[in-house]
Design a protein around this motif. Structure first.
Motif, PDB file in Angstrom:
ATOM      1  N   THR A   1       0.858  -1.192   0.000  1.00 22.40           N
ATOM      2  CA  THR A   1       0.000   0.000   0.000  1.00 22.40           C
ATOM      3  C   THR A   1       0.896   1.245   0.000  1.00 22.40           C
ATOM      4  N   GLU A   2       0.332   2.369  -0.426  1.00 21.21           N
ATOM      5  CA  GLU A   2       1.094   3.644  -0.430  1.00 21.21           C
ATOM      6  C   GLU A   2       1.651   3.925   0.968  1.00 21.21           C
ATOM      7  N   GLU A   3       0.826   3.626   1.962  1.00 18.51           N
ATOM      8  CA  GLU A   3       1.213   3.894   3.350  1.00 18.51           C
ATOM      9  C   GLU A   3       2.468   3.084   3.734  1.00 18.51           C
ATOM     10  N   ILE A   4       2.471   1.827   3.337  1.00 15.12           N
ATOM     11  CA  ILE A   4       3.599   0.955   3.677  1.00 15.12           C
ATOM     12  C   ILE A   4       4.831   1.334   2.844  1.00 15.12           C
ATOM     13  N   ILE A   5       4.620   1.712   1.580  1.00 18.09           N
ATOM     14  CA  ILE A   5       5.737   2.172   0.747  1.00 18.09           C
ATOM     15  C   ILE A   5       6.400   3.397   1.384  1.00 18.09           C
ATOM     16  N   GLU A   6       5.579   4.321   1.885  1.00 15.13           N
ATOM     17  CA  GLU A   6       6.135   5.510   2.550  1.00 15.13           C
ATOM     18  C   GLU A   6       6.989   5.135   3.753  1.00 15.13           C
ATOM     19  N   LEU A   7       6.526   4.156   4.508  1.00 18.67           N
ATOM     20  CA  LEU A   7       7.298   3.723   5.683  1.00 18.67           C
ATOM     21  C   LEU A   7       8.607   3.048   5.259  1.00 18.67           C
ATOM     22  N   LEU A   8       8.558   2.250   4.194  1.00 20.23           N
ATOM     23  CA  LEU A   8       9.792   1.609   3.695  1.00 20.23           C
ATOM     24  C   LEU A   8      10.802   2.665   3.255  1.00 20.23           C
ATOM     25  N   GLU A   9      10.316   3.698   2.565  1.00 13.71           N
ATOM     26  CA  GLU A   9      11.202   4.763   2.090  1.00 13.71           C
ATOM     27  C   GLU A   9      11.758   5.577   3.253  1.00 13.71           C
ATOM     28  N   ARG A  10      10.900   5.837   4.238  1.00 12.08           N
ATOM     29  CA  ARG A  10      11.335   6.674   5.358  1.00 12.08           C
ATOM     30  C   ARG A  10      12.274   5.929   6.304  1.00 12.08           C
ATOM     31  N   ASP A  11      11.953   4.638   6.552  1.00 10.51           N
ATOM     32  CA  ASP A  11      12.627   3.935   7.648  1.00 10.51           C
ATOM     33  C   ASP A  11      13.645   2.885   7.214  1.00 10.51           C
ATOM     34  N   VAL A  12      13.605   2.440   5.965  1.00 14.27           N
ATOM     35  CA  VAL A  12      14.532   1.381   5.535  1.00 14.27           C
ATOM     36  C   VAL A  12      15.434   1.878   4.406  1.00 14.27           C
ATOM     37  N   PHE A  13      14.810   2.201   3.268  1.00 13.31           N
ATOM     38  CA  PHE A  13      15.604   2.607   2.088  1.00 13.31           C
ATOM     39  C   PHE A  13      15.805   4.125   2.100  1.00 13.31           C
ATOM     40  N   ASN A  14      16.436   4.617   3.159  1.00 17.42           N
ATOM     41  CA  ASN A  14      16.489   6.061   3.399  1.00 17.42           C
ATOM     42  C   ASN A  14      17.907   6.614   3.318  1.00 17.42           C
ATOM     43  N   TRP A  15      18.847   5.858   2.767  1.00 17.20           N
ATOM     44  CA  TRP A  15      20.273   6.190   2.654  1.00 17.20           C
ATOM     45  C   TRP A  15      21.012   6.042   3.976  1.00 17.20           C
ATOM     46  N   ARG A  16      20.301   5.965   5.098  1.00 16.80           N
ATOM     47  CA  ARG A  16      20.975   5.799   6.390  1.00 16.80           C
ATOM     48  C   ARG A  16      20.944   4.334   6.805  1.00 16.80           C
ATOM     49  N   VAL A  17      19.768   3.724   6.777  1.00 18.90           N
ATOM     50  CA  VAL A  17      19.692   2.290   7.080  1.00 18.90           C
ATOM     51  C   VAL A  17      20.173   1.493   5.866  1.00 18.90           C
ATOM     52  N   TYR A  18      19.759   1.897   4.674  1.00 27.02           N
ATOM     53  CA  TYR A  18      20.223   1.273   3.439  1.00 27.02           C
ATOM     54  C   TYR A  18      19.993   2.221   2.271  1.00 27.02           C
ATOM     55  N   PRO A  19      20.691   2.010   1.130  1.00 26.69           N
ATOM     56  CA  PRO A  19      20.494   2.915  -0.005  1.00 26.69           C
ATOM     57  C   PRO A  19      19.054   2.910  -0.512  1.00 26.69           C
ATOM     58  N   ARG A  20      18.693   4.023  -1.144  1.00 26.33           N
ATOM     59  CA  ARG A  20      17.354   4.148  -1.723  1.00 26.33           C
ATOM     60  C   ARG A  20      17.362   3.444  -3.080  1.00 26.33           C
ATOM     61  N   PHE A  21      17.137   2.103  -3.039  1.00 28.18           N
ATOM     62  CA  PHE A  21      17.264   1.298  -4.248  1.00 28.18           C
ATOM     63  C   PHE A  21      16.288   1.710  -5.349  1.00 28.18           C
ATOM     64  N   ALA A  22      15.154   2.279  -4.971  1.00 27.09           N
ATOM     65  CA  ALA A  22      14.186   2.692  -5.993  1.00 27.09           C
ATOM     66  C   ALA A  22      14.763   3.774  -6.910  1.00 27.09           C
ATOM     67  N   ASP A  23      15.834   4.448  -6.462  1.00 24.80           N
ATOM     68  CA  ASP A  23      16.469   5.494  -7.280  1.00 24.80           C
ATOM     69  C   ASP A  23      17.705   4.982  -8.014  1.00 24.80           C
ATOM     70  N   LEU A  24      18.046   3.704  -7.851  1.00 24.22           N
ATOM     71  CA  LEU A  24      19.327   3.213  -8.386  1.00 24.22           C
ATOM     72  C   LEU A  24      19.123   2.204  -9.512  1.00 24.22           C
ATOM     73  N   SER A  25      20.077   2.197 -10.441  1.00 23.89           N
ATOM     74  CA  SER A  25      20.030   1.276 -11.586  1.00 23.89           C
ATOM     75  C   SER A  25      21.378   0.608 -11.743  1.00 23.89           C
ATOM     76  N   ASN A  26      21.366  -0.597 -12.326  1.00 23.69           N
ATOM     77  CA  ASN A  26      22.615  -1.163 -12.830  1.00 23.69           C
ATOM     78  C   ASN A  26      22.691  -0.797 -14.318  1.00 23.69           C
ATOM     79  N   VAL A  27      23.539  -1.447 -15.100  1.00 26.55           N
ATOM     80  CA  VAL A  27      23.660  -1.020 -16.500  1.00 26.55           C
ATOM     81  C   VAL A  27      22.403  -1.325 -17.307  1.00 26.55           C
ATOM     82  N   ARG A  28      21.576  -2.246 -16.826  1.00 23.13           N
ATOM     83  CA  ARG A  28      20.403  -2.669 -17.606  1.00 23.13           C
ATOM     84  C   ARG A  28      19.080  -2.117 -17.113  1.00 23.13           C
ATOM     85  N   THR A  29      18.934  -1.989 -15.806  1.00 26.52           N
ATOM     86  CA  THR A  29      17.586  -1.718 -15.280  1.00 26.52           C
ATOM     87  C   THR A  29      17.639  -1.038 -13.922  1.00 26.52           C
ATOM     88  N   ARG A  30      16.552  -0.378 -13.582  1.00 27.42           N
ATOM     89  CA  ARG A  30      16.365   0.060 -12.202  1.00 27.42           C
ATOM     90  C   ARG A  30      16.314  -1.206 -11.342  1.00 27.42           C
TER      91      ARG A  30
END
Ligand SMILES: [Zn+2]
Ligand SMILES: [Zn+2]
Length: 258
Positions: A86-115
């Protein structure tokens, strides 16, 4: 349909330990529901083929190794790992997990082929597709935003209650399904710890018994999960005492098929 609760730990011989500390249920080696142990216990095949993950809620036992799973695949992915929530849970994942402090914001990162990671929001109460599956999720009764869900491949239907205390919407959803092959229900604390179960919004075997009275389907397989390891023996005895023939404790690592 093939369903496997991924093990949380392994014994020195490499066998799955019966205790469940983390939650991750893999369907047909393709779709994961929650990702607690996904990054640690996925088989090589599952690492190659699981690209869709449905997140019920953000408690650490349900998302612990999600960042590790994606990190391991970072260089080799040819499509993103899709996170359905849900949007609510996605917001929590972005704020609390994939926030550059606990772990990188993978939704903003790509390898040579894909996000490498992509969020796919869903709305509660509305069916949505995930790989070959159709899923409908509804809020359950837990201390953080949490959804339970039914999942169908068109032939087999299973229901996952996630972490919850007494709830109604989930049972309405389950009973509205034309058929039910399996139900996964939590049983976290023994009956003597009913008060703690209440405040932490979990079930005891006694409240599992009460909840199961709301189930209208005749004879699905019923799996108790999320037994706190410290009380495992007591929980098994109390679940047995309910005398529900099709109720069993789900074994980590075992493949269940319908
Ligand atoms: Zn929880
Ligand atoms: Zn949990």
């Amino acid at each position: 349909m093939k369903l496997q609760l991924l093990p949380s730990t392994f014994d020195p011989e490499g066998r799955a330990s019966p205790e469940q500390r983390l939650s991750c249920y893999v369907i047909d080696d393709r779709v994961a529901i929650d990702a607690g142990s996904l990054g640690l216990a996925a088989t090589d095949r599952q690492r190659d083929t699981v690209r869709d993950i449905i997140i019920s809620h953000t408690h650490i036992d349900h998302v612990a190794s999600l960042p590790i799973f994606i990190d391991d695949l970072f260089a080799t992915l040819t499509e993103p790992v899709r996170i359905h929530a849900t949007e609510e849970i996605i917001e929590l994942l972005e704020r609390d997990v994939f926030n550059w402090r606990v772990y990188p914001r993978f939704a903003d990162l790509s390898n040579v082929r894909t996000r490498v990671m992509e969020y796919v929001p869903f709305r509660v109460g509305e069916p949505f597709g995930v790989a070959h599956l159709s899923v409908t999720a509804v809020p359950v009764n837990h201390v953080v935003p949490t959804v339970g869900m039914i999942v169908s491949d068109g032939r087999t239907t299973i229901a996952y209650g996630a972490d919850t205390a007494e709830t109604e919407l989930f049972w309405q959803l389950v009973n509205s399904a034309p058929r039910l092959d399996a139900l996964i229900i939590e049983a976290s604390f023994p009956n003597s710890m009913g008060e703690l179960a209440q405040v932490s919004k979990h079930l005891t075997p006694r409240s599992v018994g009460t909840e199961l009275k709301k189930l209208e389907h005749e004879s699905p397989d019923i799996f108790a999960v999320h037994l706190k390891p410290a009380y495992r023996d007591t929980l098994i005895a109390e679940l047995d005492a309910l005398g529900i023939t099709r109720l069993q404790v789900m074994e980590p690592g075992r493949e269940y098929k319908w």
